[in-house]
Design a protein around this motif. Structure first.
Motif, PDB file in Angstrom:
ATOM      1  N   ALA A   1      27.624 -13.176 -36.394  1.00 48.25           N
ATOM      2  CA  ALA A   1      27.250 -12.037 -35.570  1.00 48.25           C
ATOM      3  C   ALA A   1      25.737 -11.911 -35.451  1.00 48.25           C
ATOM      4  O   ALA A   1      25.207 -11.643 -34.367  1.00 48.25           O
ATOM      5  CB  ALA A   1      27.845 -10.757 -36.147  1.00 48.25           C
ATOM      6  N   TYR A   2      25.019 -12.116 -36.548  1.00 53.08           N
ATOM      7  CA  TYR A   2      23.573 -11.914 -36.534  1.00 53.08           C
ATOM      8  C   TYR A   2      22.789 -13.124 -36.022  1.00 53.08           C
ATOM      9  O   TYR A   2      21.721 -12.967 -35.439  1.00 53.08           O
ATOM     10  CB  TYR A   2      23.074 -11.544 -37.928  1.00 53.08           C
TER      11      TYR A   2
ATOM     12  N   GLY B   1      34.649  -1.804 -33.846  1.00 54.85           N
ATOM     13  CA  GLY B   1      34.212  -0.534 -33.299  1.00 54.85           C
ATOM     14  C   GLY B   1      32.803  -0.517 -32.748  1.00 54.85           C
ATOM     15  O   GLY B   1      32.183   0.542 -32.664  1.00 54.85           O
ATOM     16  N   PHE B   2      32.278  -1.692 -32.343  1.00 59.12           N
ATOM     17  CA  PHE B   2      30.950  -1.752 -31.739  1.00 59.12           C
ATOM     18  C   PHE B   2      31.083  -1.771 -30.225  1.00 59.12           C
ATOM     19  O   PHE B   2      31.964  -2.443 -29.680  1.00 59.12           O
ATOM     20  CB  PHE B   2      30.202  -3.017 -32.184  1.00 59.12           C
TER      21      PHE B   2
ATOM     22  N   PRO C   1      24.316  -3.091 -37.609  1.00 55.99           N
ATOM     23  CA  PRO C   1      23.252  -2.542 -38.451  1.00 55.99           C
ATOM     24  C   PRO C   1      21.946  -3.296 -38.239  1.00 55.99           C
ATOM     25  O   PRO C   1      21.939  -4.511 -38.061  1.00 55.99           O
ATOM     26  CB  PRO C   1      23.790  -2.752 -39.873  1.00 55.99           C
ATOM     27  N   ASP C   2      20.844  -2.562 -38.221  1.00 52.73           N
ATOM     28  CA  ASP C   2      19.545  -3.140 -37.921  1.00 52.73           C
ATOM     29  C   ASP C   2      19.195  -4.258 -38.897  1.00 52.73           C
ATOM     30  O   ASP C   2      19.252  -4.077 -40.119  1.00 52.73           O
ATOM     31  CB  ASP C   2      18.469  -2.050 -37.978  1.00 52.73           C
TER      32      ASP C   2
ATOM     33  N   GLU D   1      17.361  -6.632 -44.195  1.00 50.37           N
ATOM     34  CA  GLU D   1      16.431  -7.499 -44.908  1.00 50.37           C
ATOM     35  C   GLU D   1      15.605  -6.700 -45.912  1.00 50.37           C
ATOM     36  O   GLU D   1      15.364  -7.157 -47.033  1.00 50.37           O
ATOM     37  CB  GLU D   1      15.531  -8.230 -43.915  1.00 50.37           C
ATOM     38  N   ASP D   2      15.161  -5.498 -45.510  1.00 49.92           N
ATOM     39  CA  ASP D   2      14.385  -4.661 -46.429  1.00 49.92           C
ATOM     40  C   ASP D   2      15.205  -4.276 -47.650  1.00 49.92           C
ATOM     41  O   ASP D   2      14.671  -4.130 -48.755  1.00 49.92           O
ATOM     42  CB  ASP D   2      13.910  -3.389 -45.713  1.00 49.92           C
ATOM     43  N   ALA D   3      16.520  -4.114 -47.435  1.00 50.90           N
ATOM     44  CA  ALA D   3      17.409  -3.748 -48.535  1.00 50.90           C
ATOM     45  C   ALA D   3      17.830  -4.962 -49.355  1.00 50.90           C
ATOM     46  O   ALA D   3      18.542  -4.824 -50.351  1.00 50.90           O
ATOM     47  CB  ALA D   3      18.649  -3.032 -47.999  1.00 50.90           C
TER      48      ALA D   3
END
Length: 233
Positions: free
Chosen positions: A119-120, A177-178, A185-186, A191-193
């Motif tokens: 997906a990403y 559900g997109f 999700p951003d 990545e920050d998480a």
């Protein structure tokens, strides 16, 4: 097909002879009927075939949603269109009564992670997915995701042998559900998480799997709303 052609078939899309309020109610009824009858999300282009040029489709959708407040089903934007779906609170009752949702095996954590990477990073090859995970991604797993309608073949990659790439489908958007891929999700937040990083994955690190293994409550990267809600027919 133009509006004149549709009028010749017996469908008056403009309804110019009706008072504004009755015209609006008729358009609402047509739009809801088309969405109700379709097994797939209905796009704006399809809706436009049954309403007049002066009809504001977004306002029609809003009015239909208002009328469905308090009902066990709602009108949701999904996969680039609209679809009736039962509300989450009734999922257990539906499964108890009909068994719907029990026939399909839930995706495993590994399958969820593969789907998340596709997906990403789409379009992406099976070989590139193997680099992320440090081991080959089986053809059977890819075939399973294809069989579920979540992924499809993308363009050939500019690599030796021109392997196929894989991309997600409208079926993926609908199931999770997109409305569009922009609803994922951003990437920067993930990545920050420390949950997702293409550079770290290609370097042989895999923070996604570790973070999930540390959380016994988390059994997959993507949790589809279909576990709590069902398409309404």
């Amino acid at each position: 097909m133009g509006r004149r052609a549709r009028q010749k078939e017996g469908l008056d899309v403009e309804l110019a002879d009706l008072p504004p309020e009755l015209r609006w109610r008729e358009w609402m009824g047509r739009v809801e009927a088309v969405i109700f009858a379709s097994p797939e999300p209905v796009t704006r282009e399809v809706v436009a075939r049954v309403v007049g040029r002066e009809c504001n489709i977004d306002l029609i959708i809003d009015d239909i949603r208002d009328e469905l407040r308090g009902r066990p089903y709602e009108l949701v934007a999904v996969a680039g269109g609209w679809q009736h779906r039962t509300r989450k609170v009734f999922a257990t009752a539906i499964r108890t009564a009909t068994g719907l949702g029990d026939q399909v095996r839930p995706l495993s954590q590994h399958e969820n992670l593969i789907l998340m990477c596709i997906a990403y990073y789409q379009p992406i090859t099976r070989g590139e997915l193997g680099q992320f995970f440090g081991k080959e991604v089986s053809r059977d797993l890819i075939g399973h995701l294809r069989g579920l309608g979540f992924i499809a073949s993308g363009p050939r990659a500019p690599q030796p042998g021109a392997p196929y790439t894989y991309v997600t489908t409208n079926g993926f958007l609908s199931h999770f559900g997109f409305n569009t891929l922009r609803d994922l999700p951003d990437m920067e937040m993930l990545e920050d998480a420390g949950l997702l990083s293409k550079d770290k994955l290609l370097a042989g690190e895999f923070p996604i799997a570790r973070s999930m293994e540390d959380d016994p409550e988390h059994d997959g990267a993507l949790v589809p709303p279909s576990e709590d809600e069902e398409p309404w027919r």
